[in-house]
Write a protein that holds these residues in place. Structure first.
Motif, mmCIF file in Angstrom:
data_model
loop_
_atom_site.group_PDB
_atom_site.id
_atom_site.type_symbol
_atom_site.label_atom_id
_atom_site.label_comp_id
_atom_site.label_asym_id
_atom_site.label_seq_id
_atom_site.Cartn_x
_atom_site.Cartn_y
_atom_site.Cartn_z
ATOM 1 N N LYS A 1 0.823 -1.208 0.000
ATOM 2 C CA LYS A 1 0.000 0.000 0.000
ATOM 3 C C LYS A 1 0.863 1.266 0.000
ATOM 4 N N GLU B 1 2.020 1.831 -3.499
ATOM 5 C CA GLU B 1 0.936 2.374 -4.331
ATOM 6 C C GLU B 1 0.720 3.864 -4.071
ATOM 7 N N ALA C 1 -6.882 8.616 16.815
ATOM 8 C CA ALA C 1 -7.228 7.197 16.679
ATOM 9 C C ALA C 1 -6.063 6.324 17.138
ATOM 10 N N LEU D 1 -4.020 3.398 16.411
ATOM 11 C CA LEU D 1 -3.742 2.639 15.189
ATOM 12 C C LEU D 1 -2.745 1.519 15.433
ATOM 13 N N THR E 1 -0.951 0.231 10.273
ATOM 14 C CA THR E 1 -1.888 1.290 9.887
ATOM 15 C C THR E 1 -1.247 2.657 10.121
ATOM 16 N N MET F 1 0.465 8.402 3.839
ATOM 17 C CA MET F 1 -0.620 9.169 3.224
ATOM 18 C C MET F 1 -0.537 10.643 3.622
ATOM 19 N N GLU G 1 -10.968 -3.528 8.194
ATOM 20 C CA GLU G 1 -10.229 -3.444 9.456
ATOM 21 C C GLU G 1 -9.576 -2.069 9.585
ATOM 22 N N LYS G 2 -8.880 -1.653 8.522
ATOM 23 C CA LYS G 2 -8.140 -0.394 8.570
ATOM 24 C C LYS G 2 -9.072 0.815 8.620
ATOM 25 N N GLU H 1 -10.257 1.174 12.120
ATOM 26 C CA GLU H 1 -9.206 1.752 12.975
ATOM 27 C C GLU H 1 -9.093 3.266 12.779
ATOM 28 N N VAL H 2 -9.026 3.666 11.498
ATOM 29 C CA VAL H 2 -8.842 5.086 11.176
ATOM 30 C C VAL H 2 -10.088 5.869 11.564
ATOM 31 N N PHE I 1 -9.541 15.804 -1.535
ATOM 32 C CA PHE I 1 -9.054 16.372 -0.266
ATOM 33 C C PHE I 1 -9.267 17.888 -0.226
ATOM 34 N N ASP I 2 -9.040 18.562 -1.360
ATOM 35 C CA ASP I 2 -9.282 20.009 -1.406
ATOM 36 C C ASP I 2 -10.757 20.304 -1.149
ATOM 37 N N ARG J 1 -11.846 19.948 2.467
ATOM 38 C CA ARG J 1 -11.345 20.979 3.380
ATOM 39 C C ARG J 1 -12.049 22.317 3.217
ATOM 40 N N GLU K 1 -9.201 -1.197 -2.979
ATOM 41 C CA GLU K 1 -9.187 -1.184 -1.509
ATOM 42 C C GLU K 1 -8.291 -0.074 -0.970
ATOM 43 N N THR K 2 -7.230 0.263 -1.699
ATOM 44 C CA THR K 2 -6.351 1.359 -1.261
ATOM 45 C C THR K 2 -7.064 2.690 -1.450
ATOM 46 N N LEU L 1 -9.494 3.171 1.421
ATOM 47 C CA LEU L 1 -8.850 3.591 2.661
ATOM 48 C C LEU L 1 -8.323 5.017 2.533
ATOM 49 N N ALA L 2 -7.807 5.374 1.365
ATOM 50 C CA ALA L 2 -7.332 6.750 1.157
ATOM 51 C C ALA L 2 -8.481 7.737 1.353
ATOM 52 N N MET M 1 -9.112 8.105 5.035
ATOM 53 C CA MET M 1 -8.083 8.916 5.690
ATOM 54 C C MET M 1 -8.246 10.401 5.343
ATOM 55 N N MET M 2 -8.608 10.694 4.086
ATOM 56 C CA MET M 2 -8.824 12.094 3.707
ATOM 57 C C MET M 2 -9.993 12.690 4.469
ATOM 58 N N LEU N 1 -8.750 13.366 8.006
ATOM 59 C CA LEU N 1 -7.818 14.491 8.115
ATOM 60 C C LEU N 1 -8.530 15.824 7.883
ATOM 61 N N LYS O 1 -10.960 16.837 11.220
ATOM 62 C CA LYS O 1 -10.450 17.023 12.595
ATOM 63 C C LYS O 1 -10.818 18.399 13.149
#
Lengths: 231, 231
Positions: free
Chosen positions: A89, A92, A211, A213, A217, A224, B88-89, B92-93, B168-169, B172, B216-217, B220-221, B224-225, B228, B231
């Protein structure tokens, strides 16, 4: 493949793949990558059972996809499959260098780079990366701190008694250097002495957020964040 | 465990774990989570071979760790293990809801939620989350678009002929709603008709960045975005 430009024959496993799966024949075109920034348009000259010779038709230098040199230092997890997916990952998403750290609370003190190299190579191809990440042999944490490392340096940990700033906020601040290295500890975290030694050596103490992690992760989250901050 | 507050007995698998692994006895304290924002301090009242009864000593409502309701819609990958690690990830995130989409180019049209629920539950416990993500049965993409969904809505894809902004832009930017949903397509991407249908239905066409990511990546990306940005 490394040094694709100066070779004339595919490595055996690539040759087998080219002929058995891709069914390339003499005269067919193929694309090669050298893992250090170049694609090559090439042509098969000879295709035999276990050998495939080629000649380069065109060198296609690629633009880097991100700024600076991004480096992750991580204590490998007890279960190697968790490190393997993280390496896939991280490749990638985009990373330049990964170092494995042997820490006080490490649950794994040995990594087999041969298998990881296969995973990283497959991910480089799959995600069309022109650069292949450099993966370093495991080093002792204290020894790692003694290495000269360019750019911004961060150590992520969970000790509330050592003041921490948010990694992502730090990464987004203007800086003289685009290069960044983030360290992530083992399942049981760095020892507090390791964190203090890093801080004394100029590493910035950071948090990856609220979080909780797992190690792998946390490593991917750091990659990232570096990517999102460096675009 | 769901409805921990109004129960007095642990589910069988939890009871076995409590007694065989944790070796809890009558009078010992344990912590329970209900997955909807509460921890409970409890005490074992009766510990038998396959049964463990408890009484709640204290209810400990938790603060949410992020703002808004974060929802990922994703076409499951052909290889289920790749979806499992993403779940799973993502747990967690931090994610509130996951929907599985049956798309034109989907390589998997069936998911077994029972197994995913075990993975999500384990990740909730491991990462000390007070809320458990809601995981929905697979729905047809067109049907999904007809559902009423609150907040900001994004569809990530790789078609250069449909204008895209960076997710992401977008995330935000100031917005009336903290809620966000991001859709990620299968290995072969959404069909262009699916993308156009989503845009016509008010979804914003987005890119996850220049890296070519596996499904899958990408999922997850996106998670995460969202984290982030929120927050």
């Amino acid at each position: 493949m490394p040094d694709a430009e100066n070779q004339t024959e595919l490595p055996t496993d690539e040759a087998m793949h080219a002929m058995r799966v891709l069914r390339l024949k003499s005269g067919d075109e193929l694309f090669l990558m050298d893992g250090v920034g170049n694609y090559f348009r090439a042509q098969v000259t000879v295709a035999a059972t276990h050998h495939c010779y080629y000649e380069i038709l065109e060198k296609l230098p690629q633009e880097p996809q991100w700024k600076g040199h991004l480096h992750l230092g991580i204590a490998p997890t007890k279960m190697m499959d968790r490190m393997e997916w993280m390496m896939e990952k991280a490749t990638e998403v985009g990373i330049d260098e990964v170092s494995f750290l042997n820490c006080k609370f490490s649950e794994r003190r040995l990594v087999k780079l041969v298998r990881l190299d296969k995973i990283v190579t497959a991910a480089v191809k799959q995600s069309h990366k022109a650069w292949k990440p450099q993966v370093n042999e495991m080093v002792h944490f204290n020894h790692f701190l003694e290495q000269p490392i360019q750019g911004r340096k961060y150590i992520a940990h969970c000790y509330e008694e050592v003041p921490r700033v948010e990694l992502f906020d730090e990464l987004r601040k203007p800086s003289d250097s685009q290069d960044a290295t983030v360290l992530v500890g083992p399942e049981g975290d760095f020892s507090i002495d390791e964190v203090k030694a890093a801080v004394a050596a100029g590493w910035v103490s950071v948090s990856l957020g609220s979080a909780r992690l797992r190690t792998e992760t946390a490593g991917l989250a750091a990659v990232m964040m570096m990517q999102l901050a460096q675009k």
